[in-house]
Design a protein around this motif. Sequence first.
Motif, PDB file in Angstrom:
ATOM      1  N   PHE A  13       4.001  -6.901  -1.354  1.00 23.84           N
ATOM      2  CA  PHE A  13       3.722  -5.520  -1.751  1.00 23.84           C
ATOM      3  C   PHE A  13       4.717  -4.539  -1.134  1.00 23.84           C
ATOM      4  CE2 PHE A  13      -0.872  -6.832  -2.590  1.00 23.84           C
ATOM      5  CZ  PHE A  13      -0.725  -6.779  -3.960  1.00 23.84           C
ATOM      6  N   VAL A  14       5.092  -4.774   0.111  1.00 23.46           N
ATOM      7  CA  VAL A  14       6.081  -3.903   0.750  1.00 23.46           C
ATOM      8  C   VAL A  14       7.421  -4.019   0.028  1.00 23.46           C
ATOM      9  CG1 VAL A  14       7.438  -3.577   2.855  1.00 23.46           C
ATOM     10  CG2 VAL A  14       4.970  -3.825   3.005  1.00 23.46           C
ATOM     11  N   ALA A  15       7.825  -5.243  -0.321  1.00 23.06           N
ATOM     12  CA  ALA A  15       9.100  -5.440  -1.015  1.00 23.06           C
ATOM     13  C   ALA A  15       9.095  -4.738  -2.367  1.00 23.06           C
ATOM     14  CB  ALA A  15       9.372  -6.930  -1.184  1.00 23.06           C
ATOM     15  N   VAL A  16       7.990  -4.868  -3.115  1.00 25.14           N
ATOM     16  CA  VAL A  16       7.903  -4.196  -4.415  1.00 25.14           C
ATOM     17  C   VAL A  16       7.897  -2.688  -4.221  1.00 25.14           C
ATOM     18  CG1 VAL A  16       6.412  -3.823  -6.424  1.00 25.14           C
ATOM     19  CG2 VAL A  16       6.803  -6.138  -5.583  1.00 25.14           C
ATOM     20  N   GLY A  17       7.193  -2.199  -3.229  1.00 26.02           N
ATOM     21  CA  GLY A  17       7.150  -0.761  -2.978  1.00 26.02           C
ATOM     22  C   GLY A  17       8.501  -0.197  -2.612  1.00 26.02           C
ATOM     23  N   VAL A  18       9.248  -0.915  -1.771  1.00 26.57           N
ATOM     24  CA  VAL A  18      10.588  -0.461  -1.401  1.00 26.57           C
ATOM     25  C   VAL A  18      11.505  -0.486  -2.613  1.00 26.57           C
ATOM     26  CG1 VAL A  18      12.628  -1.058  -0.017  1.00 26.57           C
ATOM     27  CG2 VAL A  18      10.373  -1.074   1.038  1.00 26.57           C
ATOM     28  N   ALA A  19      11.393  -1.537  -3.417  1.00 19.33           N
ATOM     29  CA  ALA A  19      12.245  -1.641  -4.609  1.00 19.33           C
ATOM     30  C   ALA A  19      11.970  -0.506  -5.582  1.00 19.33           C
ATOM     31  CB  ALA A  19      12.025  -2.994  -5.291  1.00 19.33           C
ATOM     32  N   VAL A  20      10.702  -0.171  -5.793  1.00 22.40           N
ATOM     33  CA  VAL A  20      10.355   0.920  -6.705  1.00 22.40           C
ATOM     34  C   VAL A  20      10.807   2.257  -6.134  1.00 22.40           C
ATOM     35  CG1 VAL A  20       8.405   2.169  -7.716  1.00 22.40           C
ATOM     36  CG2 VAL A  20       8.463  -0.316  -7.808  1.00 22.40           C
ATOM     37  N   ALA A  21      10.725   2.416  -4.796  1.00 17.93           N
ATOM     38  CA  ALA A  21      11.157   3.676  -4.188  1.00 17.93           C
ATOM     39  C   ALA A  21      12.663   3.844  -4.294  1.00 17.93           C
ATOM     40  CB  ALA A  21      10.722   3.717  -2.725  1.00 17.93           C
ATOM     41  N   VAL A  22      13.412   2.741  -4.142  1.00 11.62           N
ATOM     42  CA  VAL A  22      14.870   2.817  -4.194  1.00 11.62           C
ATOM     43  C   VAL A  22      15.351   3.000  -5.627  1.00 11.62           C
ATOM     44  CG1 VAL A  22      16.987   1.502  -3.790  1.00 11.62           C
ATOM     45  CG2 VAL A  22      15.193   1.537  -2.062  1.00 11.62           C
ATOM     46  N   ALA A  23      14.795   2.193  -6.535  1.00  9.02           N
ATOM     47  CA  ALA A  23      15.227   2.264  -7.945  1.00  9.02           C
ATOM     48  C   ALA A  23      13.981   2.319  -8.821  1.00  9.02           C
ATOM     49  CB  ALA A  23      16.071   1.046  -8.300  1.00  9.02           C
ATOM     50  N   PRO A  24      13.549   3.500  -9.239  1.00  7.54           N
ATOM     51  CA  PRO A  24      12.328   3.620 -10.037  1.00  7.54           C
ATOM     52  C   PRO A  24      12.353   2.804 -11.333  1.00  7.54           C
ATOM     53  CG  PRO A  24      13.018   5.779  -9.255  1.00  7.54           C
ATOM     54  CD  PRO A  24      14.094   4.812  -8.901  1.00  7.54           C
ATOM     55  N   SER A  25      13.517   2.432 -11.823  1.00  6.86           N
ATOM     56  CA  SER A  25      13.578   1.641 -13.060  1.00  6.86           C
ATOM     57  C   SER A  25      13.023   0.236 -12.856  1.00  6.86           C
ATOM     58  CB  SER A  25      15.014   1.568 -13.570  1.00  6.86           C
ATOM     59  OG  SER A  25      15.834   0.934 -12.593  1.00  6.86           O
ATOM     60  N   VAL A  26      12.890  -0.214 -11.611  1.00  3.97           N
ATOM     61  CA  VAL A  26      12.312  -1.528 -11.319  1.00  3.97           C
ATOM     62  C   VAL A  26      10.863  -1.583 -11.787  1.00  3.97           C
ATOM     63  CG1 VAL A  26      11.700  -3.126  -9.449  1.00  3.97           C
ATOM     64  CG2 VAL A  26      13.875  -1.936  -9.407  1.00  3.97           C
TER      65      VAL A  26
END
Length: 189
Positions: A13-26
């Motif tokens: 969940f942390v990895a997905v959250g960081v990915a969405v925060a960095v690149a919202p297109s994820v």
Amino acid sequence: MLRRVLAGLGVAFVAVGVAVAVAPSVADVVRFPAVPTVFVGGLAAVLAVATYVSRRNLEFRDQAAATVRASGLEGRFEPPRPGAEVDDQLADADRDALEAQLRERLRSVAVQVLAESEGWTEAEADRRLREGTWTEDRTAAALFSDEVPPPAQDVVVSMTGLESTRERALRHALGELQRRAGLDAEGGD
């Protein structure tokens, strides 16, 4: 086992959250469920059942064995509390005799404080205490002198039951002695 599963889910969940925060297109690629509360609620239900099952099988230690094991432990040392001796004397002794003894102890402390702070001899300090001329505060002076009557406000406060004349004189005298000794005294009247 449960801790590893929870740790793995937390990392994911942390990895997905960081990915969405960095690149919202994820967020478009990952395709989150239409109803995330169902997913989180289901996960909570699974974890609740797992916790219930694990606690149901938990064995508590035998109370008798715990008592036997604790009996060999050393007792805890309680240092004497400052003023405990005076409290014990107050509880056990004759009130008038104790008051006279406490008054005499306080008189000897007052003589020493006045002799050191004012440069008087001990005889001079004792004489001033008896006459009530050691301070301008009549309430404090009345504690050591029979010649100084307590001020009228002390008598009124005593009649209301808030504080006795003796307690008020004691508080004022201690405050004056603390001031003369150079100690920080809390504010009085």
